[in-house]
Motif scaffolding. Structure first.
Motif, PDB file in Angstrom:
ATOM      1  N   PHE A  74       2.321  10.398 -16.697  1.00 50.92           N
ATOM      2  CA  PHE A  74       1.842  11.452 -17.587  1.00 50.92           C
ATOM      3  C   PHE A  74       2.086  11.080 -19.054  1.00 50.92           C
ATOM      4  CE2 PHE A  74       2.958  14.662 -14.008  1.00 50.92           C
ATOM      5  CZ  PHE A  74       1.807  14.314 -13.329  1.00 50.92           C
ATOM      6  N   LEU A  75       3.304  10.629 -19.349  1.00 51.54           N
ATOM      7  CA  LEU A  75       3.625  10.275 -20.729  1.00 51.54           C
ATOM      8  C   LEU A  75       2.839   9.056 -21.198  1.00 51.54           C
ATOM      9  CD1 LEU A  75       7.484  10.826 -21.004  1.00 51.54           C
ATOM     10  CD2 LEU A  75       5.664  12.225 -21.945  1.00 51.54           C
ATOM     11  N   SER A  76       2.658   8.084 -20.313  1.00 53.67           N
ATOM     12  CA  SER A  76       1.920   6.883 -20.725  1.00 53.67           C
ATOM     13  C   SER A  76       0.454   7.202 -20.984  1.00 53.67           C
ATOM     14  CB  SER A  76       2.052   5.770 -19.677  1.00 53.67           C
ATOM     15  OG  SER A  76       1.471   6.150 -18.446  1.00 53.67           O
ATOM     16  N   TYR A  77      -0.090   8.205 -20.279  1.00 53.07           N
ATOM     17  CA  TYR A  77      -1.468   8.624 -20.567  1.00 53.07           C
ATOM     18  C   TYR A  77      -1.551   9.249 -21.958  1.00 53.07           C
ATOM     19  CZ  TYR A  77      -5.905  11.090 -20.406  1.00 53.07           C
ATOM     20  OH  TYR A  77      -7.167  11.538 -20.713  1.00 53.07           O
ATOM     21  N   PHE A  78      -0.595  10.111 -22.279  1.00 50.42           N
ATOM     22  CA  PHE A  78      -0.546  10.724 -23.611  1.00 50.42           C
ATOM     23  C   PHE A  78      -0.450   9.641 -24.677  1.00 50.42           C
ATOM     24  CE2 PHE A  78       1.635  12.487 -27.263  1.00 50.42           C
ATOM     25  CZ  PHE A  78       1.075  13.753 -27.430  1.00 50.42           C
ATOM     26  N   ILE A  79       0.443   8.664 -24.457  1.00 51.15           N
ATOM     27  CA  ILE A  79       0.626   7.577 -25.421  1.00 51.15           C
ATOM     28  C   ILE A  79      -0.632   6.722 -25.521  1.00 51.15           C
ATOM     29  CG2 ILE A  79       1.892   5.418 -25.823  1.00 51.15           C
ATOM     30  CD1 ILE A  79       3.477   7.864 -26.617  1.00 51.15           C
TER      31      ILE A  79
ATOM     32  N   ARG B 113      -3.790   7.587 -25.071  1.00 49.90           N
ATOM     33  CA  ARG B 113      -4.812   8.275 -25.844  1.00 49.90           C
ATOM     34  C   ARG B 113      -4.462   8.314 -27.330  1.00 49.90           C
ATOM     35  NH1 ARG B 113      -8.489  11.437 -23.174  1.00 49.90           N
ATOM     36  NH2 ARG B 113      -9.454  11.418 -25.245  1.00 49.90           N
ATOM     37  N   TRP B 114      -3.186   8.471 -27.621  1.00 49.82           N
ATOM     38  CA  TRP B 114      -2.721   8.496 -29.014  1.00 49.82           C
ATOM     39  C   TRP B 114      -2.933   7.132 -29.666  1.00 49.82           C
ATOM     40  CZ3 TRP B 114       3.072   9.911 -30.404  1.00 49.82           C
ATOM     41  CH2 TRP B 114       3.163  10.199 -31.765  1.00 49.82           C
ATOM     42  N   ILE B 115      -2.623   6.078 -28.921  1.00 49.88           N
ATOM     43  CA  ILE B 115      -2.823   4.719 -29.436  1.00 49.88           C
ATOM     44  C   ILE B 115      -4.302   4.443 -29.680  1.00 49.88           C
ATOM     45  CG2 ILE B 115      -2.710   2.274 -28.793  1.00 49.88           C
ATOM     46  CD1 ILE B 115      -0.027   2.941 -27.407  1.00 49.88           C
ATOM     47  N   GLU B 116      -5.136   4.832 -28.717  1.00 50.28           N
ATOM     48  CA  GLU B 116      -6.579   4.619 -28.877  1.00 50.28           C
ATOM     49  C   GLU B 116      -7.097   5.301 -30.144  1.00 50.28           C
ATOM     50  OE1 GLU B 116      -8.221   6.136 -25.294  1.00 50.28           O
ATOM     51  OE2 GLU B 116      -7.880   4.293 -24.138  1.00 50.28           O
ATOM     52  N   ALA B 117      -6.645   6.530 -30.379  1.00 56.24           N
ATOM     53  CA  ALA B 117      -7.075   7.261 -31.570  1.00 56.24           C
ATOM     54  C   ALA B 117      -6.577   6.578 -32.840  1.00 56.24           C
ATOM     55  CB  ALA B 117      -6.567   8.694 -31.505  1.00 56.24           C
ATOM     56  N   ALA B 118      -5.344   6.076 -32.806  1.00 56.06           N
ATOM     57  CA  ALA B 118      -4.778   5.409 -33.978  1.00 56.06           C
ATOM     58  C   ALA B 118      -5.548   4.137 -34.320  1.00 56.06           C
ATOM     59  CB  ALA B 118      -3.308   5.090 -33.729  1.00 56.06           C
ATOM     60  N   VAL B 119      -5.859   3.351 -33.305  1.00 60.14           N
ATOM     61  CA  VAL B 119      -6.586   2.100 -33.524  1.00 60.14           C
ATOM     62  C   VAL B 119      -7.992   2.382 -34.059  1.00 60.14           C
ATOM     63  CG1 VAL B 119      -7.579   0.077 -32.381  1.00 60.14           C
ATOM     64  CG2 VAL B 119      -5.245   0.822 -31.817  1.00 60.14           C
ATOM     65  N   GLU B 120      -8.640   3.359 -33.445  1.00 53.26           N
ATOM     66  CA  GLU B 120     -10.004   3.690 -33.866  1.00 53.26           C
ATOM     67  C   GLU B 120     -10.033   4.253 -35.285  1.00 53.26           C
ATOM     68  OE1 GLU B 120     -13.747   6.553 -32.497  1.00 53.26           O
ATOM     69  OE2 GLU B 120     -12.069   6.192 -31.129  1.00 53.26           O
ATOM     70  N   SER B 121      -9.046   5.069 -35.625  1.00 53.53           N
ATOM     71  CA  SER B 121      -9.053   5.740 -36.924  1.00 53.53           C
ATOM     72  C   SER B 121      -8.605   4.837 -38.069  1.00 53.53           C
ATOM     73  CB  SER B 121      -8.148   6.974 -36.889  1.00 53.53           C
ATOM     74  OG  SER B 121      -8.586   7.893 -35.931  1.00 53.53           O
ATOM     75  N   THR B 122      -7.665   3.916 -37.793  1.00 52.84           N
ATOM     76  CA  THR B 122      -7.050   3.156 -38.887  1.00 52.84           C
ATOM     77  C   THR B 122      -7.235   1.649 -38.788  1.00 52.84           C
ATOM     78  OG1 THR B 122      -4.901   2.858 -37.792  1.00 52.84           O
ATOM     79  CG2 THR B 122      -5.264   4.940 -38.965  1.00 52.84           C
ATOM     80  N   GLY B 123      -7.615   1.158 -37.600  1.00 51.36           N
ATOM     81  CA  GLY B 123      -7.759  -0.283 -37.431  1.00 51.36           C
ATOM     82  C   GLY B 123      -6.452  -1.018 -37.232  1.00 51.36           C
ATOM     83  N   ILE B 124      -5.353  -0.284 -37.032  1.00 61.17           N
ATOM     84  CA  ILE B 124      -4.064  -0.920 -36.818  1.00 61.17           C
ATOM     85  C   ILE B 124      -4.086  -1.747 -35.543  1.00 61.17           C
ATOM     86  CG2 ILE B 124      -3.054   0.996 -35.513  1.00 61.17           C
ATOM     87  CD1 ILE B 124      -0.416   0.418 -37.083  1.00 61.17           C
TER      88      ILE B 124
ATOM     89  N   LEU C 276       0.916  -3.839 -31.978  1.00 65.97           N
ATOM     90  CA  LEU C 276       1.959  -3.336 -32.872  1.00 65.97           C
ATOM     91  C   LEU C 276       2.246  -1.868 -32.610  1.00 65.97           C
ATOM     92  CD1 LEU C 276       3.845  -3.382 -35.331  1.00 65.97           C
ATOM     93  CD2 LEU C 276       1.818  -3.016 -36.776  1.00 65.97           C
ATOM     94  N   ILE C 277       1.189  -1.053 -32.534  1.00 69.94           N
ATOM     95  CA  ILE C 277       1.394   0.377 -32.360  1.00 69.94           C
ATOM     96  C   ILE C 277       1.913   0.695 -30.959  1.00 69.94           C
ATOM     97  CG2 ILE C 277      -0.902   1.080 -31.556  1.00 69.94           C
ATOM     98  CD1 ILE C 277       1.075   2.786 -34.373  1.00 69.94           C
ATOM     99  N   THR C 278       1.555  -0.146 -29.966  1.00 68.18           N
ATOM    100  CA  THR C 278       2.075   0.033 -28.606  1.00 68.18           C
ATOM    101  C   THR C 278       3.573  -0.236 -28.568  1.00 68.18           C
ATOM    102  OG1 THR C 278      -0.055  -0.569 -27.630  1.00 68.18           O
ATOM    103  CG2 THR C 278       1.871  -0.714 -26.206  1.00 68.18           C
TER     104      THR C 278
END
Length: 283
Positions: free
Chosen positions: A175-180, A182-193, A197-199
């Motif tokens: 459950f937590l890894s799914y939340f993470i 989706r959060w990572i996907e949004a971060a990469v898409e929004s900022t290009g990070i 690194l973000i993982t």
């Protein structure tokens, strides 16, 4: 002490790996059987010295403690297969949450326990949920708790709390890894990070947060209050989460419990019992 494992799929092989790499067991202490010879061969190659058994009955007969690591609806067939090979002094451990103590105690003469492990044991962490049957002595309990302490934190629970505690200890990493994720996907898409690194950042954050909750004397609410300054960025984002996730966790619990009740009912039918109504009442 000989410890047998019947079923060497994902969790069975994880337990064997964890017990051996932690030093809880030596290869010569371990017996294993599985319907897939390939799995057993892989285990034997990773851990030279373990005993690869040709049948489940061989594993059952030669072990002091036997872990049953098969799917819920396979239990009745398995218990029919091994019942006559088990002795009253042996300890049989189910790692499958819907299988109730009364299912196994009704068909096996051995001492019965239920242990719900977690994928986190692969890094010697997390909690093993323990339910002990009426035939186990205090020494038997200590023996199991000592063994499990090598791969995580063993915690005794009531059987009627098996599902909700498993939601956190066993299902929780997914459950937590799914939340993470989706959060990572949004971060990469929004900022290009960079995703790696973000993982890594997310993983270290989860590790630190867990330590704050287990070692730092914080409750979840206290932790939020310390991080989220009134009127600040974190507080505003938390308000968004509260609104967006309204009812999500209640539905999550309903989903896992409904599936659990369904599995218990099917097991009751296989074992000739009708305990589902009591299961619902005990929740």
């Amino acid at each position: 002490m000989k410890v047998g494992f019947i079923g060497t799929g994902s969790m069975g092989s994880l337990l064997i790996d964890a017990f051996l790499t932690s030093g809880a067991l030596e290869p010569g202490d371990v017996l294993a059987s599985n319907r897939s010879p390939g799995r057993l061969q892989q285990l034997a190659e990773r851990h030279p010295g373990i005993s690869v058994c040709t049948s489940n009955s061989e594993t059952a007969a030669a072990s002091d403690i036997v872990f049953l690591c098969v799917k819920p609806l396979e239990f009745k067939t398995l218990t029919d297969e091994i019942a006559s090979y088990l002795r009253s002094e042996q300890i049989v451990v189910s790692i499958t949450s819907p299988v109730q103590l009364y299912h196994l105690e009704s068909v096996l003469a051995s001492k019965i326990a239920k242990v719900i492990p977690s994928i986190t044991h692969s890094v010697k962490s997390g909690t093993s949920l323990c339910v002990f049957g009426s035939r186990l002595t205090p020494n038997d309990r200590l023996k199991l708790l000592h063994l499990l302490s090598f791969i995580g934190v063993p915690l005794e629970i009531q059987e009627n709390h098996t599902r909700i505690t498993s939601d956190f200890s066993s299902c929780g990493p997914a459950f937590l890894s799914y939340f993470i994720e989706r959060w990572i996907e949004a971060a990469v898409e929004s900022t290009g990070i960079e995703e790696t690194l973000i993982t890594r950042l997310a993983g270290e954050m989860l590790l630190g947060t867990g330590k704050l909750l287990t070692e730092g004397q914080f409750t979840p609410q206290e932790l939020q209050e310390r991080v989220a300054v009134r009127g600040g960025i974190t507080a505003e984002a938390l308000n968004h989460l509260r609104i967006s996730l309204e009812g999500v966790f209640e539905r999550l619990i309903t989903t896992t419990h409904d599936k659990y009740d369904e599995d218990v009912a099917r097991l009751d039918a296989l074992f000739g019992r009708n305990g589902i109504a009591q299961s619902r009442l005990d929740r």
